[in-house]
Every structure is written in C-alpha cells, then in structure tokens.
Write an enzyme that holds these catalytic residues in place. Sequence first.
Site, PDB file in Angstrom:
ATOM      1  N   CYS A  91       2.993   6.026  -2.751  1.00 55.16           N
ATOM      2  CA  CYS A  91       4.213   6.780  -3.024  1.00 55.16           C
ATOM      3  C   CYS A  91       3.992   7.459  -4.580  1.00 55.16           C
ATOM      4  O   CYS A  91       4.308   7.437  -5.491  1.00 55.16           O
ATOM      5  CB  CYS A  91       5.144   6.058  -2.576  1.00 55.16           C
ATOM      6  SG  CYS A  91       4.947   6.834  -0.834  1.00 55.16           S
TER       7      CYS A  91
ATOM      8  N   GLY B 283       0.850  -0.475   0.175  1.00 52.88           N
ATOM      9  CA  GLY B 283       0.274   0.489   0.150  1.00 52.88           C
ATOM     10  C   GLY B 283       0.697   1.213   0.672  1.00 52.88           C
ATOM     11  O   GLY B 283       0.709   2.569  -0.748  1.00 52.88           O
ATOM     12  N   CYS B 284       1.870   1.316   0.500  1.00 54.27           N
ATOM     13  CA  CYS B 284       2.304   2.543   0.572  1.00 54.27           C
ATOM     14  C   CYS B 284       3.561   2.673  -0.483  1.00 54.27           C
ATOM     15  O   CYS B 284       3.842   3.182  -0.995  1.00 54.27           O
ATOM     16  CB  CYS B 284       4.039   2.364   2.120  1.00 54.27           C
ATOM     17  SG  CYS B 284       2.720   1.958   3.508  1.00 54.27           S
ATOM     18  N   THR B 285       4.093   1.496  -0.838  1.00 50.28           N
ATOM     19  CA  THR B 285       5.053   1.559  -2.641  1.00 50.28           C
ATOM     20  C   THR B 285       3.825   2.937  -3.455  1.00 50.28           C
ATOM     21  O   THR B 285       3.509   3.061  -4.290  1.00 50.28           O
ATOM     22  CB  THR B 285       5.020   0.812  -2.988  1.00 50.28           C
ATOM     23  OG1 THR B 285       6.168  -0.337  -1.983  1.00 50.28           O
ATOM     24  CG2 THR B 285       5.777   0.721  -4.458  1.00 50.28           C
TER      25      THR B 285
END
Length: 177
Positions: free
Chosen positions: A70, A65-67
Amino acid sequence: MKISLLSLLTIFSLSVGLHAEELKVGDKAPDFKLPASDGKTYQLSDFKGKQAVVIAWFPKAFTGGCTAECKSFRADGAEIRKFDVAYFTASCDPVDGEKGNKAFAESLGLDYPILSDDTKETATAYGVVNAERSVPQRWTFYIGKDGKILHIDKQVKTAEHGKDVATKLKELGVDEK
C-alpha cells in the site's frame, strides 16, 4: 433412487468444477459494488466505457507485506495517475473498526481508496479466496474500459508494486491522460 442420487452427485461435481474455474485474460471481470476506505462505494460497471481499472488484492490490513504494498501504491501514485485508470487495493477486512481498511488507509496516509469485501463474495468471484484459502491471494487484476481482464499479476513484489503497476499499464497500452 440410486440413479437419482448418482445423477445429483454428477451434476453437483460438474457445477463445482465449472464454478472453480480461474479467471483469465479476456474474461469479463466480475462486477462488484464495494465500500471503500474513503467513505464511498465503488461499482466496477460505473467505469465501463470510461476508464481502465486496477484492483490489487492483498491478504490482511496492518501486516508487513500489505503495508509495504500500500505504501508503494502511495509512493508511485503520481506515475499510476498518468494513466486514465481508477485504481484500488482491496481486502476482505471490514471498512470500519480498529483493524479496518479505513484505519489502515489513515495510518499510512493513503491517497487512494482501499476496497472492503468482508462478505468475500467479490473475492470469491475473482478467485482470490476459496474454500481452502480464507484471506485473499496477493493478485492484481487489470481491467480494460470494455470490462474485460487485460492482465492478472500473480507474482506481486510488494515494495515495488506501485511502480510495477505503472509499467504494466504502459505495456498494456492503457490511455494516458
């Protein structure tokens, strides 16, 4: 002695309750001074009176999710940069190291800085971490030129977040360049 102990417990309970109050729109955003993936250190007070600021907290570098989040900021960066705003993603990961934010930013080819708060002081001040949650909530804070919180997004959609930030900046009336 019983009264003193009871008084101390009451004071402690009240102070914990006051400290735990969540930030809300209109509150002064807590200042911070954090290192970033681009080798610079950013301080919120440096932007006061100059630019709005967006800080998008995410739980952990190098996760799915963070990838996606970003990458979305990178993909829609041109739309965000139409506004007079400094924008960052942020986590409690260290700046350096194999799993640090510098390596994460480089792996994604990011064109904006990721803030690192490995002490969790700023994350705690913003309410994204607490005693029950050691990694940040995926919350985004929009801060006006006056240093006050304009909006808090607690329903972030990772893959569309960059586009959503640009849309929200327009809705909030943040100056365009």
